[in-house]
Design an enzyme around this catalytic site. Sequence first.
Site, PDB file in Angstrom:
ATOM      1  N   GLY A 189      -0.694  -5.383   1.024  1.00  0.00           N
ATOM      2  CA  GLY A 189      -1.981  -5.353   0.344  1.00  0.00           C
ATOM      3  C   GLY A 189      -1.955  -6.005  -1.021  1.00  0.00           C
ATOM      4  N   GLU A 241       3.681  -6.131   7.213  1.00  0.00           N
ATOM      5  CA  GLU A 241       3.044  -5.064   7.989  1.00  0.00           C
ATOM      6  C   GLU A 241       3.605  -4.889   9.396  1.00  0.00           C
ATOM      7  OE1 GLU A 241      -0.011  -6.049   4.806  1.00  0.00           O
ATOM      8  OE2 GLU A 241       1.481  -7.131   5.993  1.00  0.00           O
ATOM      9  N   ALA A 289       0.841  -1.193   0.000  1.00  0.00           N
ATOM     10  CA  ALA A 289       0.000   0.000   0.000  1.00  0.00           C
ATOM     11  C   ALA A 289       0.878   1.245   0.000  1.00  0.00           C
ATOM     12  CB  ALA A 289      -0.913   0.005   1.219  1.00  0.00           C
ATOM     13  N   GLU A 337      -2.434  -9.627  -0.339  1.00  0.00           N
ATOM     14  CA  GLU A 337      -3.831  -9.783   0.063  1.00  0.00           C
ATOM     15  C   GLU A 337      -4.767  -9.713  -1.138  1.00  0.00           C
ATOM     16  OE1 GLU A 337      -4.378  -8.078   4.454  1.00  0.00           O
ATOM     17  OE2 GLU A 337      -3.290  -6.694   3.165  1.00  0.00           O
TER      18      GLU A 337
END
Length: 262
Positions: free
Chosen positions: A113, A136, A67, A116
């Site tokens: 992300g 993260e 991200a 994901e």
Amino acid sequence: MMTYKHLLIEDYSSLRRIVINRESKLNALNTPLLADLHRALTDALDDDTIRGVILTGAGPKAFVAGADITEFSSFDPSQGRALALDGQTKVFDRIHNAGKPVVAAINGYALGGGLELALACHIRVAASHAKLGLPEVSLGLIPGYGGTQRLTQLAGRARAMEMILTGGMISAAEAYDYGIVNHVVEPDELLAKAEGILQQIAERSPNAIRAAIRAVNASLGHVKSGFATEIEEFGACFGTPDFKEGVDAFLAKRKPNFKSDV
């Protein structure tokens, strides 16, 4: 067909390729890009001529390398929860529950992300040079777009724990061994492999495909409570000293020095 600031849309017979097009930023996710993805996915899923979707990244380096951290570096817990909930609802769950197959063609780094996003897809094909991970914790966060749930479902608790708690990357070959990706191919074979899988699916009954996706997803059990827990915990991370230290270290390109025990 709609046009998008951060996406390229390409149709091949009954298949649609959605290319995340922020190559200079390694295709990092931000709010405008997620909004584009929501609209593009909705358009593809509502189009009766489209039988399947390939999701990939522009360029040879990254599928999605995480991200855009600068976008949420000053968020508080309520903003963090809203960020996770909005992304989950509009993009990640939209893919997961889509009545048409969505295949991730992982053409490079799939981190945070980005991994994901690939995990939300029904099938994953990776280029041999791809690297996958959920880093993260190095930012004082946890995965917030379903990573704690979907990685555990695919790789099992032990593998998921190691990947999430260390924040390390694994190779495409390791991801195949873990059950995270279905196939590993050479980079120049990636899109052809993804398209071949979708072409085979496109020859089957659309009604049966939709029913099969719903049935397989139902086998995952009570995942909603797990996703809700992830969203709450992700949001809470934004109120910790570790989050400020992690982001400050990332932006300063230094190693974080985590001290808090709360």
